[in-house]
Write an enzyme that holds these catalytic residues in place. Sequence first.
Site, PDB file in Angstrom:
ATOM      1  N   GLN A  64      -9.926   2.750 -11.821  1.00 42.60           N
ATOM      2  CA  GLN A  64      -9.503   1.797 -12.016  1.00 42.60           C
ATOM      3  C   GLN A  64      -7.862   1.911 -11.555  1.00 42.60           C
ATOM      4  O   GLN A  64      -7.113   0.911 -11.519  1.00 42.60           O
ATOM      5  CB  GLN A  64      -9.237   1.264 -13.488  1.00 42.60           C
ATOM      6  CG  GLN A  64      -8.472   2.044 -14.222  1.00 42.60           C
ATOM      7  CD  GLN A  64      -8.600   1.686 -15.680  1.00 42.60           C
ATOM      8  OE1 GLN A  64      -9.605   1.959 -16.554  1.00 42.60           O
ATOM      9  NE2 GLN A  64      -7.502   1.075 -16.433  1.00 42.60           N
ATOM     10  N   CYS A  70      -9.744  -1.681 -17.336  1.00 43.68           N
ATOM     11  CA  CYS A  70     -10.909  -0.855 -17.896  1.00 43.68           C
ATOM     12  C   CYS A  70     -12.094  -1.789 -18.390  1.00 43.68           C
ATOM     13  O   CYS A  70     -13.263  -1.306 -18.010  1.00 43.68           O
ATOM     14  CB  CYS A  70     -10.425   0.231 -19.059  1.00 43.68           C
ATOM     15  SG  CYS A  70      -9.769  -0.775 -20.404  1.00 43.68           S
ATOM     16  N   HIS A 365      -8.848   0.727 -24.859  1.00 42.67           N
ATOM     17  CA  HIS A 365      -9.763   1.228 -23.577  1.00 42.67           C
ATOM     18  C   HIS A 365     -11.267   0.796 -23.825  1.00 42.67           C
ATOM     19  O   HIS A 365     -11.589   0.962 -24.840  1.00 42.67           O
ATOM     20  CB  HIS A 365      -9.397   2.405 -23.445  1.00 42.67           C
ATOM     21  CG  HIS A 365      -9.727   3.289 -22.034  1.00 42.67           C
ATOM     22  ND1 HIS A 365      -9.697   2.438 -21.061  1.00 42.67           N
ATOM     23  CD2 HIS A 365     -10.685   3.987 -21.809  1.00 42.67           C
ATOM     24  CE1 HIS A 365     -10.131   3.134 -19.935  1.00 42.67           C
ATOM     25  NE2 HIS A 365     -10.680   4.090 -20.429  1.00 42.67           N
ATOM     26  N   ASN A 386     -16.361   7.028 -18.075  1.00 40.19           N
ATOM     27  CA  ASN A 386     -14.932   6.503 -17.965  1.00 40.19           C
ATOM     28  C   ASN A 386     -14.711   5.786 -16.561  1.00 40.19           C
ATOM     29  O   ASN A 386     -15.678   5.661 -15.629  1.00 40.19           O
ATOM     30  CB  ASN A 386     -13.939   7.566 -18.061  1.00 40.19           C
ATOM     31  CG  ASN A 386     -12.809   7.143 -18.593  1.00 40.19           C
ATOM     32  OD1 ASN A 386     -12.441   5.839 -18.650  1.00 40.19           O
ATOM     33  ND2 ASN A 386     -11.914   7.918 -19.218  1.00 40.19           N
TER      34      ASN A 386
END
Length: 445
Positions: A64, A70, A365, A386
């Site tokens: 990102q 996110c 997040h 992630n």
Amino acid sequence: MSKEISLEQIANFKNNVESQPGNAIIRRAVVNNGIYGTALDKKASVDNTPVFSIDLDTGKVANQKQSGRCWMFAALNTMRHDIKDMFKLSEEFQLSQSYTFFWDKFEKANYFYENIIKTADEALDSRKVAFLLATPQQDGGQWDMMVAIIEKYGVVPQAVYPESQASSASHELNVTLNLKLRHDAVILRDLIAAGSTIDQIAVKKNEMLQEIYRFLSLTLGEPPVKFDFEYRDQNQVYHHERDITPQEYYQKFVGWDLNEYVSIINAPTTDKPYNHTYGVEMLGNVVGGRAVRHLNVEMDEFKKLAIKQLSAGQSVWFGVDMGPQIDRNQGLMVRGVHREDELFNIDLAMSKAQRLDYGQSLMTHAMVLTGVDIVDGQPTKWKVENSWGEKVGKKGYFTMSDAWMDEFCYQIVVKKEFLPDNLKAVYETETATLLKPWDPMGALA
């Protein structure tokens, strides 16, 4: 009655510090290595090796970059996992995060204008108006907000609508857009105070939206209405889709019924009894679109639902407080990875409910659960995809201990089919309790 700190107190504090054996050594270590570097416990890595009994193959991680997208990356990644397997796409394939970013910014502007109009009779220092003006819009969001965008605008491949400077590093865009929105808030509130008609206000708001659209088009690029999509699959077979719309692309290549996906939270505060649903006032992006709605459950049930979906071969969107007790380099989310309390001999213990109630924690997040390690029927650690690129963790993947999940994980998204009948009935029939705009469950990942 409050009293000022005296010089005598300070002298006593200083003498106390200097008289304790070992403080000089601790001071040198922390000054040179920082708090987390000194407090790092290597045992956390040994106890949380990245091996999992359920481990989905989801390919390369995305990045990102310098943006707060996110929640978009996590949502589009869960969809990409299915697309990749179904259509045998390459590991490099991604859905366009910049495309959903464009429409989210545009819709958030309209959402802000509508809330400014609704609160125009309140003073500027009222808590609601102050809340709106503090951050007119930002990059973050929640699952239901992503659903609202996709249901209205569909999705496109990243190759069709690629990244721009402003989508990858969004600070300048946000500063400019928030200045524009606050500027427009002055005009809208003044028009209403002067007794303007509904039609006059609507005309002015439409002019403002035209300016917002132009700004986004010139900053991010004009989003496609129709496009061609060509690719070679993993068997090198050529495919070509001609003149397809974003909504048609979503239906053909993703095809999820987004009404089947439910936001599950774990918020153990006294104001949110378990097994009930909650909404958040003034939280959303698309006016008239999907509303944010959470089903609050106990942590054991929360984890059972995540495991059911992973066991069925589907990854899980989830939201956490990605601040405490993490090590980016090792890709660890583990309670005790840093022992600050032991380093400084101070008590830092707070319960999950206390952290929420006292502003110490909230969801910051969103990522994707792609695996879990089950030992003797219980989860011990979780595999996390992630969206910070491959240079952190294990090629971008993190390992989350089950104890860390208990404390700092707040939200997952699962299919209704995995809910027990009693919870499904609650979600489908209960009118959600509306929480205040500033409730921690309204935090944007």
